[in-house]
Design a protein around this motif. Structure first.
Motif, PDB file in Angstrom:
ATOM      1  N   LEU A 157       3.411  -0.134  -2.749  1.00 50.35           N
ATOM      2  CA  LEU A 157       4.533  -0.959  -2.316  1.00 50.35           C
ATOM      3  C   LEU A 157       5.824  -0.441  -2.934  1.00 50.35           C
ATOM      4  CD1 LEU A 157       2.864  -4.431  -2.376  1.00 50.35           C
ATOM      5  CD2 LEU A 157       4.210  -3.547  -0.498  1.00 50.35           C
ATOM      6  N   THR A 158       6.808  -0.152  -2.074  1.00 49.46           N
ATOM      7  CA  THR A 158       8.093   0.366  -2.530  1.00 49.46           C
ATOM      8  C   THR A 158       9.210  -0.659  -2.382  1.00 49.46           C
ATOM      9  OG1 THR A 158       8.531   1.340  -0.349  1.00 49.46           O
ATOM     10  CG2 THR A 158       7.461   2.748  -1.996  1.00 49.46           C
ATOM     11  N   LYS A 159       8.938  -1.732  -1.639  1.00 46.96           N
ATOM     12  CA  LYS A 159       9.931  -2.790  -1.453  1.00 46.96           C
ATOM     13  C   LYS A 159       9.199  -4.110  -1.256  1.00 46.96           C
ATOM     14  CE  LYS A 159      13.566  -4.373   1.649  1.00 46.96           C
ATOM     15  NZ  LYS A 159      14.007  -4.299   3.028  1.00 46.96           N
ATOM     16  N   GLY A 160       9.676  -5.145  -1.939  1.00 45.87           N
ATOM     17  CA  GLY A 160       9.070  -6.465  -1.836  1.00 45.87           C
ATOM     18  C   GLY A 160       8.693  -6.982  -3.215  1.00 45.87           C
ATOM     19  N   PRO A 161       8.248  -8.236  -3.282  1.00 45.92           N
ATOM     20  CA  PRO A 161       7.937  -8.870  -4.567  1.00 45.92           C
ATOM     21  C   PRO A 161       6.853  -8.162  -5.372  1.00 45.92           C
ATOM     22  CG  PRO A 161       7.980 -10.502  -2.818  1.00 45.92           C
ATOM     23  CD  PRO A 161       8.103  -9.162  -2.172  1.00 45.92           C
ATOM     24  N   LEU A 162       5.983  -7.419  -4.728  1.00 50.77           N
ATOM     25  CA  LEU A 162       4.889  -6.737  -5.431  1.00 50.77           C
ATOM     26  C   LEU A 162       5.191  -5.248  -5.624  1.00 50.77           C
ATOM     27  CD1 LEU A 162       1.883  -8.359  -3.535  1.00 50.77           C
ATOM     28  CD2 LEU A 162       2.775  -8.977  -5.775  1.00 50.77           C
ATOM     29  N   LYS A 163       6.471  -4.888  -5.641  1.00 49.05           N
ATOM     30  CA  LYS A 163       6.884  -3.486  -5.756  1.00 49.05           C
ATOM     31  C   LYS A 163       6.110  -2.796  -6.884  1.00 49.05           C
ATOM     32  CE  LYS A 163      10.893  -0.543  -6.349  1.00 49.05           C
ATOM     33  NZ  LYS A 163      12.344  -0.484  -6.515  1.00 49.05           N
ATOM     34  N   GLY A 164       5.579  -1.620  -6.566  1.00 45.47           N
ATOM     35  CA  GLY A 164       4.808  -0.858  -7.539  1.00 45.47           C
ATOM     36  C   GLY A 164       3.306  -1.069  -7.442  1.00 45.47           C
ATOM     37  N   GLU A 165       2.881  -2.137  -6.795  1.00 45.32           N
ATOM     38  CA  GLU A 165       1.447  -2.425  -6.625  1.00 45.32           C
ATOM     39  C   GLU A 165       0.825  -1.337  -5.742  1.00 45.32           C
ATOM     40  OE1 GLU A 165      -1.816  -5.045  -7.351  1.00 45.32           O
ATOM     41  OE2 GLU A 165       0.240  -5.407  -7.952  1.00 45.32           O
ATOM     42  N   VAL A 166      -0.379  -0.903  -6.102  1.00 50.72           N
ATOM     43  CA  VAL A 166      -1.085   0.129  -5.343  1.00 50.72           C
ATOM     44  C   VAL A 166      -2.340  -0.487  -4.741  1.00 50.72           C
ATOM     45  CG1 VAL A 166      -2.253   2.369  -5.459  1.00 50.72           C
ATOM     46  CG2 VAL A 166      -0.209   1.946  -6.853  1.00 50.72           C
ATOM     47  N   PHE A 167      -2.548  -0.247  -3.455  1.00 44.68           N
ATOM     48  CA  PHE A 167      -3.731  -0.722  -2.748  1.00 44.68           C
ATOM     49  C   PHE A 167      -4.531   0.499  -2.299  1.00 44.68           C
ATOM     50  CE2 PHE A 167      -0.529  -4.021  -2.109  1.00 44.68           C
ATOM     51  CZ  PHE A 167      -1.222  -5.143  -2.510  1.00 44.68           C
ATOM     52  N   TYR A 168      -5.726   0.684  -2.868  1.00 38.80           N
ATOM     53  CA  TYR A 168      -6.581   1.799  -2.494  1.00 38.80           C
ATOM     54  C   TYR A 168      -7.366   1.440  -1.242  1.00 38.80           C
ATOM     55  CZ  TYR A 168      -5.267   3.993  -6.793  1.00 38.80           C
ATOM     56  OH  TYR A 168      -4.522   4.568  -7.788  1.00 38.80           O
ATOM     57  N   LEU A 169      -7.389   2.348  -0.289  1.00 33.91           N
ATOM     58  CA  LEU A 169      -8.081   2.131   0.980  1.00 33.91           C
ATOM     59  C   LEU A 169      -9.460   2.758   0.867  1.00 33.91           C
ATOM     60  CD1 LEU A 169      -5.111   3.056   3.342  1.00 33.91           C
ATOM     61  CD2 LEU A 169      -5.619   0.868   2.236  1.00 33.91           C
ATOM     62  N   GLU A 170     -10.388   1.992   0.304  1.00 35.11           N
ATOM     63  CA  GLU A 170     -11.712   2.515   0.017  1.00 35.11           C
ATOM     64  C   GLU A 170     -12.686   2.358   1.167  1.00 35.11           C
ATOM     65  OE1 GLU A 170     -12.740   0.614  -3.617  1.00 35.11           O
ATOM     66  OE2 GLU A 170     -11.277   1.755  -4.764  1.00 35.11           O
ATOM     67  N   SER A 171     -12.448   1.393   2.047  1.00 30.84           N
ATOM     68  CA  SER A 171     -13.303   1.201   3.208  1.00 30.84           C
ATOM     69  C   SER A 171     -12.458   0.615   4.332  1.00 30.84           C
ATOM     70  CB  SER A 171     -14.488   0.296   2.871  1.00 30.84           C
ATOM     71  OG  SER A 171     -14.042  -0.967   2.444  1.00 30.84           O
ATOM     72  N   PHE A 172     -12.949   0.778   5.539  1.00 27.76           N
ATOM     73  CA  PHE A 172     -12.199   0.353   6.723  1.00 27.76           C
ATOM     74  C   PHE A 172     -13.010  -0.607   7.563  1.00 27.76           C
ATOM     75  CE2 PHE A 172      -8.614   3.061   6.254  1.00 27.76           C
ATOM     76  CZ  PHE A 172      -9.076   4.138   5.532  1.00 27.76           C
ATOM     77  N   PRO A 173     -12.391  -1.448   8.368  1.00 28.55           N
ATOM     78  CA  PRO A 173     -10.944  -1.609   8.528  1.00 28.55           C
ATOM     79  C   PRO A 173     -10.334  -2.351   7.331  1.00 28.55           C
ATOM     80  CG  PRO A 173     -12.071  -3.227   9.855  1.00 28.55           C
ATOM     81  CD  PRO A 173     -13.144  -2.351   9.238  1.00 28.55           C
ATOM     82  N   VAL A 174      -9.015  -2.175   7.156  1.00 33.46           N
ATOM     83  CA  VAL A 174      -8.252  -2.861   6.118  1.00 33.46           C
ATOM     84  C   VAL A 174      -7.240  -3.760   6.827  1.00 33.46           C
ATOM     85  CG1 VAL A 174      -6.611  -2.570   4.220  1.00 33.46           C
ATOM     86  CG2 VAL A 174      -8.505  -0.948   4.497  1.00 33.46           C
ATOM     87  N   THR A 175      -7.306  -5.054   6.539  1.00 38.38           N
ATOM     88  CA  THR A 175      -6.363  -5.987   7.157  1.00 38.38           C
ATOM     89  C   THR A 175      -5.173  -6.214   6.237  1.00 38.38           C
ATOM     90  OG1 THR A 175      -7.634  -7.840   6.273  1.00 38.38           O
ATOM     91  CG2 THR A 175      -8.107  -7.191   8.545  1.00 38.38           C
ATOM     92  N   ILE A 176      -3.995  -6.349   6.847  1.00 41.93           N
ATOM     93  CA  ILE A 176      -2.760  -6.627   6.114  1.00 41.93           C
ATOM     94  C   ILE A 176      -2.173  -7.897   6.706  1.00 41.93           C
ATOM     95  CG2 ILE A 176      -0.436  -5.813   5.558  1.00 41.93           C
ATOM     96  CD1 ILE A 176      -1.436  -2.963   6.112  1.00 41.93           C
ATOM     97  N   GLY A 177      -1.844  -8.874   5.846  1.00 43.19           N
ATOM     98  CA  GLY A 177      -1.247 -10.087   6.377  1.00 43.19           C
ATOM     99  C   GLY A 177      -0.994 -11.159   5.346  1.00 43.19           C
ATOM    100  N   ARG A 178      -0.522 -12.287   5.849  1.00 41.24           N
ATOM    101  CA  ARG A 178      -0.164 -13.445   5.030  1.00 41.24           C
ATOM    102  C   ARG A 178      -1.372 -14.335   4.735  1.00 41.24           C
ATOM    103  NH1 ARG A 178       2.058 -18.094   7.286  1.00 41.24           N
ATOM    104  NH2 ARG A 178       2.427 -16.895   9.165  1.00 41.24           N
ATOM    105  N   ASP A 179      -2.461 -14.128   5.438  1.00 43.95           N
ATOM    106  CA  ASP A 179      -3.686 -14.888   5.185  1.00 43.95           C
ATOM    107  C   ASP A 179      -4.306 -14.378   3.888  1.00 43.95           C
ATOM    108  OD1 ASP A 179      -6.371 -15.793   5.092  1.00 43.95           O
ATOM    109  OD2 ASP A 179      -6.457 -15.898   7.275  1.00 43.95           O
TER     110      ASP A 179
END
Length: 147
Positions: free
Chosen positions: A58-80
């Motif tokens: 994450l480069t912009k937003g409240p969690l700036k600097g947080e890293v999310f490793y994509l270890e398996s798929f599919p990966v969902t992104i959202g507010r849920d």
């Protein structure tokens, strides 16, 4: 004496008088139940040399600097909170986008979101994520890397 609370989304400890998690922004007021932490996403484990350590930073937003490793798929992104990448902001749809593996490519697909999914400054329905691509979801920006 009031006790500290643990955010059910990200696990950060918050003082009893704090109403919002300082790490993920989850509203702690009226918290009545524990939320189960999401399990592993999908079944497509990354195992090839081209994208062996794929991640989003994450480069912009409240969690700036947080890293999310994509270890398996599919990966969902959202507010849920059940999404693999939880982005707690009203500019993000409940299940905003999905990152999938198609052969040797990693692609992001918009999931009929209200504000769209952007890759390198262009709104997309589906796009390949190349190394160093900038993914934008709501007010969050993330840099994709597969090194």
């Amino acid at each position: 004496m009031d006790e500290a609370r643990i955010c059910p989304v990200c696990g950060t400890e918050a003082a009893a008088d704090v109403h919002e998690c300082e790490r993920c922004g989850f509203n702690l007021v009226g918290l009545t139940e524990e939320m189960a932490s999401p399990g592993p996403a999908g079944s497509g484990v990354i195992d090839d040399k081209r994208c062996g350590k794929a991640h989003l930073t994450l480069t912009k937003g409240p969690l700036k600097g947080e890293v999310f490793y994509l270890e398996s798929f599919p990966v969902t992104i959202g507010r849920d909170p059940n999404c693999d990448i939880f982005l707690n902001n009203m500019t993000v749809s409940r299940t905003h986008a999905i990152i999938e593996r198609l052969g040797d490519k990693v692609v992001v697909r918009d999931n009929n979101s209200l504000n769209g999914t952007w890759v390198d400054g262009r709104i997309v329905e589906e796009a390949e994520l190349l190394d160093d691509a900038l993914l934008q979801v709501g007010t969050f920006s993330m840099r994709f890397s597969c090194i």
